[in-house]
Design a protein around this motif. Structure first.
Motif, PDB file in Angstrom:
ATOM      1  N   ASP A  10       8.553  -1.268  -6.154  1.00 60.41           N
ATOM      2  CA  ASP A  10       8.459  -0.664  -4.815  1.00 60.41           C
ATOM      3  C   ASP A  10       7.167  -1.047  -4.111  1.00 60.41           C
ATOM      4  O   ASP A  10       6.980  -0.716  -2.941  1.00 60.41           O
ATOM      5  CB  ASP A  10       8.491   0.870  -4.915  1.00 60.41           C
ATOM      6  N   MET A  11       6.241  -1.683  -4.844  1.00 56.52           N
ATOM      7  CA  MET A  11       4.910  -1.895  -4.299  1.00 56.52           C
ATOM      8  C   MET A  11       4.854  -3.190  -3.485  1.00 56.52           C
ATOM      9  O   MET A  11       4.432  -4.244  -3.957  1.00 56.52           O
ATOM     10  CB  MET A  11       3.892  -1.857  -5.441  1.00 56.52           C
ATOM     11  N   VAL A  12       5.310  -3.044  -2.260  1.00 59.13           N
ATOM     12  CA  VAL A  12       5.426  -4.165  -1.328  1.00 59.13           C
ATOM     13  C   VAL A  12       4.040  -4.615  -0.877  1.00 59.13           C
ATOM     14  O   VAL A  12       3.185  -3.795  -0.568  1.00 59.13           O
ATOM     15  CB  VAL A  12       6.263  -3.736  -0.103  1.00 59.13           C
ATOM     16  N   SER A  13       3.813  -5.918  -0.871  1.00 58.67           N
ATOM     17  CA  SER A  13       2.497  -6.458  -0.537  1.00 58.67           C
ATOM     18  C   SER A  13       2.264  -6.417   0.972  1.00 58.67           C
ATOM     19  O   SER A  13       2.441  -7.410   1.685  1.00 58.67           O
ATOM     20  CB  SER A  13       2.385  -7.905  -1.038  1.00 58.67           C
ATOM     21  N   ASN A  14       1.880  -5.268   1.458  1.00 54.87           N
ATOM     22  CA  ASN A  14       1.639  -5.106   2.888  1.00 54.87           C
ATOM     23  C   ASN A  14       0.933  -3.774   3.099  1.00 54.87           C
ATOM     24  O   ASN A  14       1.365  -2.754   2.561  1.00 54.87           O
ATOM     25  CB  ASN A  14       2.975  -5.127   3.653  1.00 54.87           C
TER      26      ASN A  14
ATOM     27  N   ILE B 178       0.854  -1.846   5.603  1.00 56.91           N
ATOM     28  CA  ILE B 178       1.656  -0.847   6.313  1.00 56.91           C
ATOM     29  C   ILE B 178       2.629  -0.174   5.341  1.00 56.91           C
ATOM     30  O   ILE B 178       2.758   1.049   5.321  1.00 56.91           O
ATOM     31  CB  ILE B 178       2.398  -1.496   7.498  1.00 56.91           C
ATOM     32  N   TRP B 179       3.295  -0.968   4.510  1.00 53.28           N
ATOM     33  CA  TRP B 179       4.202  -0.406   3.511  1.00 53.28           C
ATOM     34  C   TRP B 179       3.444   0.460   2.518  1.00 53.28           C
ATOM     35  O   TRP B 179       3.960   1.453   2.010  1.00 53.28           O
ATOM     36  CB  TRP B 179       4.929  -1.524   2.766  1.00 53.28           C
TER      37      TRP B 179
ATOM     38  N   ARG C   3       1.288   2.548   2.960  1.00 53.40           N
ATOM     39  CA  ARG C   3       1.046   3.926   3.426  1.00 53.40           C
ATOM     40  C   ARG C   3       2.056   4.914   2.856  1.00 53.40           C
ATOM     41  O   ARG C   3       1.816   6.116   2.856  1.00 53.40           O
ATOM     42  CB  ARG C   3       1.064   3.968   4.958  1.00 53.40           C
ATOM     43  N   ARG C   4       3.179   4.419   2.395  1.00 57.03           N
ATOM     44  CA  ARG C   4       4.167   5.328   1.791  1.00 57.03           C
ATOM     45  C   ARG C   4       3.610   6.011   0.549  1.00 57.03           C
ATOM     46  O   ARG C   4       4.078   7.062   0.154  1.00 57.03           O
ATOM     47  CB  ARG C   4       5.428   4.548   1.374  1.00 57.03           C
ATOM     48  N   LEU C   5       2.641   5.355  -0.105  1.00 58.22           N
ATOM     49  CA  LEU C   5       2.084   5.894  -1.353  1.00 58.22           C
ATOM     50  C   LEU C   5       1.079   7.007  -1.094  1.00 58.22           C
ATOM     51  O   LEU C   5       0.560   7.599  -2.033  1.00 58.22           O
ATOM     52  CB  LEU C   5       1.391   4.782  -2.146  1.00 58.22           C
ATOM     53  N   LYS C   6       0.770   7.248   0.179  1.00 55.93           N
ATOM     54  CA  LYS C   6      -0.292   8.191   0.530  1.00 55.93           C
ATOM     55  C   LYS C   6       0.281   9.405   1.252  1.00 55.93           C
ATOM     56  O   LYS C   6       1.413   9.386   1.700  1.00 55.93           O
ATOM     57  CB  LYS C   6      -1.331   7.504   1.424  1.00 55.93           C
TER      58      LYS C   6
ATOM     59  N   TRP D  67      -4.055  -7.325  -2.506  1.00 55.37           N
ATOM     60  CA  TRP D  67      -3.066  -6.335  -2.055  1.00 55.37           C
ATOM     61  C   TRP D  67      -3.157  -5.026  -2.835  1.00 55.37           C
ATOM     62  O   TRP D  67      -2.212  -4.220  -2.818  1.00 55.37           O
ATOM     63  CB  TRP D  67      -1.642  -6.911  -2.167  1.00 55.37           C
TER      64      TRP D  67
ATOM     65  N   ASN E 282      -5.616  -5.535   9.146  1.00 54.68           N
ATOM     66  CA  ASN E 282      -5.300  -4.191   9.652  1.00 54.68           C
ATOM     67  C   ASN E 282      -5.634  -3.125   8.626  1.00 54.68           C
ATOM     68  O   ASN E 282      -6.129  -3.414   7.546  1.00 54.68           O
ATOM     69  CB  ASN E 282      -3.812  -4.111  10.043  1.00 54.68           C
ATOM     70  N   ASP E 283      -5.360  -1.892   8.972  1.00 56.55           N
ATOM     71  CA  ASP E 283      -5.564  -0.675   8.182  1.00 56.55           C
ATOM     72  C   ASP E 283      -7.046  -0.263   8.158  1.00 56.55           C
ATOM     73  O   ASP E 283      -7.913  -0.910   8.737  1.00 56.55           O
ATOM     74  CB  ASP E 283      -5.006  -0.811   6.761  1.00 56.55           C
TER      75      ASP E 283
END
Lengths: 525, 188
Positions: free
Chosen positions: A44-48, A50-51, A53-56, A195, A354-355
């Motif tokens: 599930d750990m997409v290299s991005n 923005i993605w 942020r789902r883990l937070k 990443w 970004n981020d």
């Protein structure tokens, strides 16, 4: 509705909960972990960014105080907790962190010394795989075992700062990280693509999915996701935990009985759970006769310096989010003239555009075409230098219940109130001043400091201590009022040093988990 | 120093495709395709989207073409625990639409008071001057969520869609190097 009783019920599948689950399941105990968020797998750990942020995020909290906690960025949501997206920067606390109250009359003492914890730091390194140069690190700490892997390679955007440290007479060493510099226990070496903040799917970074959580499941521990624990239940006398009340993934209320309950929740949620579990025997919440549940919330300020180097390509898109170099030369509690506490310098992370930690955020005053021009240039020339600075435990910085806001199950949310004191701000400012000197001496063409002290990492709220009068639990996480209710994770830290918390979380948890196994009969009786 | 080696072929998916409803049928489009086709919004009104588009384009050229409003609109339509917005990391209380609606409203009220026009109707220079004042909290009579925070959030959205993607990072001449490339569906 009740399900079959388990030996150990763990609230939270983060770094600490995963470790306890692995140790206790291997010891033959029936272990169940209840985790509020999703079951993130490596795939599930997409290299991005923005993605990632789902883990937070996690359970909503109310944030108050002048220096509000950076909750959303630091917290974790789901399996692995915040260690699913951490940078695996693994500095140890030093001996001076454990007896600050005795030695200086400041902060709090730990109920253990560095010497007692050191063997667990060493063993965690062998368990999960740590890369570093112990000999070089021993300039600042007592000797111990070598790390199982050599340090990671360095990249130009970290090396550019070394001239500056040299000029100020500061020693550096290669950083110690929970990332593989070569294959370790069947997990591959890192490929330095930066990443980490989006979660590492390869197994090179020691997140719980690749280490203790994997071991726990292999040993038979069961993890249930989508489960929100709302109360710890006790017997009529109020001296034993009998289990927990929770809402399952279908939002159905359940009761889970257990011989032992471990709260391995995040800093915001561990105190909240104790407070929301108040009953007639514990009207102020569990293990809260002294009113200390929720007190001594801490964060790190970060003195952050950015530099543009007049070189064709410093390769800042390569590396890891953990740094390549660090210096404990400013770690002594009385190093700074006008502020008490420790400082740890480190450089440099890989940078994405970004981020929060990205290129654009390094110059948040720019917008429009100047921002586009800056990002283009910075993508080849920008590097970051940062100091983590300690915050002393202050009883007014706390987690309590926000009775004006309830969650979907009708329970008051956690409120985190946090303001830095003069020492914390003094350390931060001294770091900014020194960092700008380092940048100048390093030859940066342009350099600047980020204004405003951020809140990085989180600790405290259910402090451990030697005495029931001035702490919530003992050095093994056992609460003072309920013999089979335990706490673990960063919430039990009485002080935080100037280091990332997770290596110490692992060491303290390993010590606590092995104590639990050894004393199981008396604890679970 | 290590020599970087490209080891993973990454599809040029940009932000990935979102599920949009066009003519009653659900189709998968990237935010920039949705923008180009004028796909209806799910949460934002057309007027709100015009303002957000203009603000983000002022914050970072290219944000409009990259489909920033369709990206934000889609993320506002999903449950907050599945959202990709910076609002989630920046401790905004859900539902996140409130902060966007509050910010857009405050921007237009101030633009009306100062120029008698909505923000998107201002010329480029006036838009730039307006945003510069907003980021410094220097707009008199501002009524809404703090201007510097709205600047922070929308600027992150603009940077996300322009540079937080495979195309964006490679446009800087730097390698993307994905382990797991962003999927074609830009959804949790």
């Amino acid at each position: 509705m009740s399900t079959e009783k388990v030996d150990l019920l763990i609230v939270g599948a983060g770094a600490s909960g995963a470790l306890y689950a692995a140790v206790l399941a291997k010891a033959g105990k029936k272990v169940l972990i209840l985790e509020q968020g999703p079951d993130w797998k490596l795939g599930d750990m997409v290299s991005n960014e923005i993605w990632g942020r789902r883990l937070k995020g996690g359970a909503p909290v109310t944030l108050e105080g002048r220096d509000k906690m950076g909750y959303g960025y630091n917290s974790g949501y789901g399996s692995g907790g915040s260690a699913a997206h951490y940078f695996a920067m693994f500095p140890r606390m030093l001996p001076s962190d454990f007896n600050m109250k005795s030695a200086h009359g400041r902060g709090l003492d730990w109920p253990m010394s560095y010497a007692e914890l050191a063997p667990y730091y060493d063993r965690v390194a062998q368990d999960i795989g740590i890369s570093g140069d112990a000999k070089a690190e021993e300039r600042w700490r007592p000797p111990g075992q070598a790390y199982p892997m050599p340090p990671l390679p360095s990249f130009r955007h970290g090396d550019v700062w070394l001239k500056g440290f040299d000029a100020l007479g500061m020693k550096t060493a290669r950083a110690t990280v929970g990332i593989n510099s070569r294959e370790f226990k069947g997990r591959p070496a890192c490929v330095y693509d930066g990443w980490c903040n989006a979660g590492c799917p390869t197994g090179a970074l020691a997140n719980p999915q690749s280490t203790y959580l994997k071991e726990a499941r292999a040993a038979g521990a069961v993890l249930k996701n989508g489960c929100t624990v709302t109360r710890i239940l006790t017997n009529a006398k109020g001296d034993r935990a009998t289990g927990v009340e929770y809402y399952d993934e279908k939002k159905q209320k359940q009761v889970q009985e257990a011989s032992v309950v471990l709260i391995a929740a995040f800093v915001s949620q561990a105190p909240r759970l104790l407070l929301n579990s108040a009953n007639d025997k514990h009207p102020n919440g569990l293990s809260n006769r002294n009113g200390l549940v929720g007190r001594y919330l801490m964060a790190h300020t970060g003195s952050t310096i950015w530099g543009m180097f007049d070189e064709p390509d410093v390769q800042n898109y390569m590396g890891t989010l953990a740094p390549m170099h660090w210096s404990y030369d400013r770690y002594g509690k009385t190093t700074r003239k006008n502020a008490f506490g420790s400082t740890l310098w480190h450089c440099s992370p890989a940078i994405k555009p970004n981020d929060i930690g990205g290129i654009a955020n390094s110059r948040n005053d720019l917008f429009g075409q100047p921002l586009a021009d800056f990002i283009k240039k910075a993508s080849k020339q920008l590097a970051r230098l940062q100091a983590f600075c300690e915050e002393l435990p202050n009883a007014d910085n706390r987690v309590d219940l926000d009775t004006s806001r309830k969650d979907e199950f009708g329970l008051p949310m956690a409120r985190m109130t946090h303001t830095y004191d003069a020492d914390a701000m003094g350390l931060w400012q001294a770091g900014v001043d020194e960092g700008l000197e380092i940048a100048k001496a390093a030859g940066a063409k342009d350099y600047w400091a980020i204004r405003g002290a951020p809140t990085i990492h989180m600790a405290g709220g259910t402090a451990m201590g030697k005495s029931a009068a001035d702490s919530v639990c003992d050095g093994y996480g056992r609460t003072h009022e309920i013999g089979n209710l335990f706490l673990s994770g960063a919430s039990v830290f009485p002080t935080e040093g100037a280091v990332n918390p997770t290596y110490t979380i692992y060491a303290v948890s390993l010590r606590g988990a092995e104590h639990m196994v050894k004393n199981w009969a008396s604890i679970a009786a | 120093m290590i020599t970087m080696q490209r080891r993973d072929f990454v599809k040029r998916v940009g932000l990935g495709a979102l599920a949009f409803t066009v003519g009653g049928a659900e189709v998968m489009l990237t935010p920039s395709q949705a923008h180009a086709q004028g796909v209806p919004y799910k949460v934002l009104t057309a007027e709100e989207a015009k303002t957000l588009d203009a603000v983000c384009e002022t914050l970072l050229p290219g944000a409009q073409r990259a489909g920033v409003t369709h990206f934000v609109d889609h993320q506002l339509a999903v449950p907050p625990d599945q959202s990709f917005l910076m609002a989630r990391v920046a401790n905004v209380q859900p539902p996140f639409v409130n902060i966007y609606r509050g910010g857009i409203g405050a921007i237009n009220r101030s633009a009306q008071a100062m120029h008698g026009k909505r923000f998107e109707e201002l010329d480029a220079k006036a838009q730039y001057v307006f945003i510069d004042a907003m980021r410094q909290n220097k707009i008199e009579g501002w009524a809404g969520p703090p201007g510097p925070f709205i600047y922070f959030l929308m600027r992150h959205d603009a940077v996300d869609v322009v540079y937080g993607t495979v195309e964006g990072i490679e446009s800087l001449g730097t390698p993307y190097m994905a382990h797991i490339a962003p999927p074609t569906r830009w959804e949790a």
